[in-house]
Motif scaffolding. Structure first.
Motif, mmCIF file in Angstrom:
data_model
loop_
_atom_site.group_PDB
_atom_site.id
_atom_site.type_symbol
_atom_site.label_atom_id
_atom_site.label_comp_id
_atom_site.label_asym_id
_atom_site.label_seq_id
_atom_site.Cartn_x
_atom_site.Cartn_y
_atom_site.Cartn_z
ATOM 1 N N ILE A 1 0.859 -1.184 -0.070
ATOM 2 C CA ILE A 1 0.029 -0.072 0.166
ATOM 3 C C ILE A 1 0.833 1.330 -0.045
ATOM 4 N N ALA A 2 2.031 1.303 0.833
ATOM 5 C CA ALA A 2 2.844 2.388 0.977
ATOM 6 C C ALA A 2 3.620 2.725 -0.438
ATOM 7 N N ASN A 3 3.758 1.752 -1.088
ATOM 8 C CA ASN A 3 4.502 2.090 -2.451
ATOM 9 C C ASN A 3 3.420 1.954 -3.756
ATOM 10 N N SER A 4 2.381 2.032 -3.418
ATOM 11 C CA SER A 4 1.294 1.935 -4.456
ATOM 12 C C SER A 4 1.026 3.176 -4.989
ATOM 13 N N LYS A 5 0.562 3.333 -6.224
ATOM 14 C CA LYS A 5 0.254 4.826 -7.194
ATOM 15 C C LYS A 5 -0.852 5.292 -6.634
ATOM 16 N N GLN A 6 -1.865 4.497 -5.858
ATOM 17 C CA GLN A 6 -3.027 4.986 -5.131
ATOM 18 C C GLN A 6 -2.579 5.729 -4.200
ATOM 19 N N ALA A 7 -1.595 5.341 -3.178
ATOM 20 C CA ALA A 7 -0.939 6.107 -1.980
ATOM 21 C C ALA A 7 -0.718 7.555 -2.478
ATOM 22 N N LYS A 8 0.137 7.339 -3.766
ATOM 23 C CA LYS A 8 0.748 8.719 -4.183
ATOM 24 C C LYS A 8 -0.198 9.760 -4.492
ATOM 25 N N SER A 9 -1.463 9.083 -5.138
ATOM 26 C CA SER A 9 -2.343 9.818 -6.040
ATOM 27 C C SER A 9 -3.185 10.600 -4.790
ATOM 28 N N GLU A 10 -3.310 9.966 -3.462
ATOM 29 C CA GLU A 10 -3.816 10.705 -2.279
ATOM 30 C C GLU A 10 -3.051 11.548 -1.354
ATOM 31 N N GLY A 11 -1.846 11.650 -2.082
ATOM 32 C CA GLY A 11 -0.691 12.462 -1.307
ATOM 33 C C GLY A 11 -0.257 11.862 -0.121
ATOM 34 N N LEU A 12 -0.357 10.702 0.141
ATOM 35 C CA LEU A 12 0.119 9.894 1.282
ATOM 36 C C LEU A 12 1.592 9.369 1.271
ATOM 37 N N LYS A 13 2.117 9.832 2.364
ATOM 38 C CA LYS A 13 3.688 9.113 2.521
ATOM 39 C C LYS A 13 3.483 8.160 3.819
ATOM 40 N N ILE A 14 3.772 6.826 3.477
ATOM 41 C CA ILE A 14 3.520 6.128 4.402
ATOM 42 C C ILE A 14 4.707 5.094 4.911
ATOM 43 N N LYS A 15 5.102 4.899 6.136
ATOM 44 C CA LYS A 15 6.135 4.513 6.683
ATOM 45 C C LYS A 15 5.778 3.153 7.332
ATOM 46 N N VAL A 16 6.161 2.124 7.093
ATOM 47 C CA VAL A 16 5.494 0.707 7.786
ATOM 48 C C VAL A 16 6.822 0.277 8.828
ATOM 49 N N LYS A 17 6.402 0.006 9.874
ATOM 50 C CA LYS A 17 7.354 -0.212 11.052
ATOM 51 C C LYS A 17 6.654 -1.772 11.584
ATOM 52 N N SER A 18 7.363 -2.854 11.336
ATOM 53 C CA SER A 18 7.292 -4.126 11.677
ATOM 54 C C SER A 18 7.247 -4.428 13.382
ATOM 55 N N PHE A 19 6.342 -5.176 13.935
ATOM 56 C CA PHE A 19 6.521 -5.311 15.357
ATOM 57 C C PHE A 19 6.090 -7.137 15.512
ATOM 58 N N THR A 20 6.515 -7.467 16.471
ATOM 59 C CA THR A 20 6.013 -8.896 16.930
ATOM 60 C C THR A 20 5.230 -9.131 18.202
ATOM 61 N N ASP A 21 5.123 -7.958 19.085
ATOM 62 C CA ASP A 21 4.458 -7.885 20.181
ATOM 63 C C ASP A 21 3.334 -6.951 20.101
ATOM 64 N N PRO A 22 2.141 -7.525 20.019
ATOM 65 C CA PRO A 22 0.864 -6.698 19.916
ATOM 66 C C PRO A 22 0.773 -5.877 21.116
ATOM 67 N N VAL A 23 0.872 -5.939 22.172
ATOM 68 C CA VAL A 23 0.960 -5.021 23.215
ATOM 69 C C VAL A 23 1.691 -3.848 23.155
ATOM 70 N N ALA A 24 3.065 -4.216 22.751
ATOM 71 C CA ALA A 24 3.993 -3.143 22.708
ATOM 72 C C ALA A 24 3.485 -2.575 21.319
ATOM 73 N N LEU A 25 2.767 -2.919 20.339
ATOM 74 C CA LEU A 25 2.694 -1.963 19.442
ATOM 75 C C LEU A 25 1.475 -1.071 19.619
ATOM 76 N N ASN A 26 0.388 -1.612 20.617
ATOM 77 C CA ASN A 26 -0.609 -0.631 20.927
ATOM 78 C C ASN A 26 -0.226 0.510 21.909
ATOM 79 N N ARG A 27 0.808 0.144 22.777
ATOM 80 C CA ARG A 27 1.404 1.170 23.539
ATOM 81 C C ARG A 27 2.273 2.264 22.865
ATOM 82 N N ALA A 28 2.934 1.746 21.606
ATOM 83 C CA ALA A 28 3.230 2.968 20.793
ATOM 84 C C ALA A 28 2.616 3.483 20.305
ATOM 85 N N THR A 29 1.467 3.139 19.951
ATOM 86 C CA THR A 29 0.295 3.989 19.068
ATOM 87 C C THR A 29 -0.197 4.701 19.977
ATOM 88 N N ALA A 30 -0.462 4.283 21.227
ATOM 89 C CA ALA A 30 -1.298 5.305 22.289
ATOM 90 C C ALA A 30 -0.072 6.624 22.674
#
Length: 287
Positions: free
Chosen positions: A54-83
């Protein structure tokens, strides 16, 4: 003298605008400044590939969105990082998981922005071709973690094999079975071993992510699986952000982008249709 000062003032305004634009800001139509930063999306497992696409798609570019994807293995850590704001938006969890997280983390609340997909849990068997073939006393291998135990039991109820007690919840277990007319026997297993125990037991309840690792397609290989309806709404995945950012217009564009027709065609091909697209309003989950 007055004319010179006026010209000097305009030069200063011009310099300020140049500096702000260089710093990554743009002048909005309303005369204010808006930041044109990338959006960091945190995710887990197979969804990392989805969001990289999605980040590399032409659809993202047409929406003017710059997306960086970060991989996690721990769902709780990911939720806390989001909060905390380290991650802008996350894409990995079901509606029920989000609710459970918020219940346990009152000071680090998250909010859903939109639905993404349902990965159906399936009932698999190497011995029987349909639910009606299941004999009395058959053994069912079921996940040994509360969330997937409850989900598996709800699936068995949907298939007409058992009946659960009123008030059955998201972490309820086999002790909440009200009726078991086929006298099914339950064997607890680690989630990840589901495909490997197919040959040694009668029936196995397997989540789709694990099924895919065992080269199983829930839509074709299971004898019964979840459908998109009110009984499975808690298992629908959502995009989530910190509660204070729930109305962020740029973040909300990710929901529309995920459901883009071309994006969905890629996901369907990549995962053999097993990430079932669910484009529903949030009140579908809340009601």
């Amino acid at each position: 003298m007055m004319r010179k000062k006026k010209h000097t003032g305009w030069w200063i305004v011009g310099i300020v605008v140049v500096i702000l634009v260089a710093a990554g800001l743009s002048v909005g139509a309303n005369g204010g400044f808006t930041r044109n930063d990338e959006i960091t999306v945190g995710t887990i497992g197979p969804d990392v590939q989805v969001w990289q696409h999605i980040a590399n798609s032409k659809q993202a570019k047409s929406e003017g969105l710059k997306i960086k994807v970060k991989s996690f293995t721990d769902p709780v850590a990911l939720n806390r990082a989001t909060a905390s704001g380290e991650i802008d938006v996350n894409a990995f969890q079901s509606w029920s998981y989000l609710q459970a997280y918020n219940k346990e983390n009152r000071k680090a609340q998250l909010a859903a922005m939109g639905t993404t997909y349902l990965e159906p849990m399936g009932l698999y068997s190497d011995k029987y071709k349909s639910v009606k073939d299941i004999p009395d006393g058959a053994t069912v291998a079921i996940a040994n973690n509360p969330a997937n135990t409850a989900r598996g039991l709800l699936l068995l109820q949907s298939a007409g094999l058992i009946k659960l007690k009123p008030g059955f919840g998201a972490t309820s277990g086999t002790n909440e079975i009200a009726a078991n007319p086929k006298n099914l026997q339950f064997k607890e297993i680690d989630d990840t071993t589901g495909p490997r125990v197919l040959k040694s037991t009668d029936l196995v309840l397997i989540g789709n992510t694990i099924a895919l690792t065992g080269h199983l397609n829930v839509l074709k290989d299971s004898i019964y699986h979840e459908k998109v309806d009110q009984s499975t709404k808690d298992n629908i995945n959502v995009l989530a952000t910190a509660k204070k950012n729930r109305d962020n217009k740029e973040y909300k564009k990710l929901v529309k982008l995920y459901h883009n027709k071309q994006i969905q065609q890629w996901i369907a091909k990549k995962y053999q249709g097993t990430k079932v697209n669910v484009d529903k309003p949030l009140n579908y989950l809340e009601n």
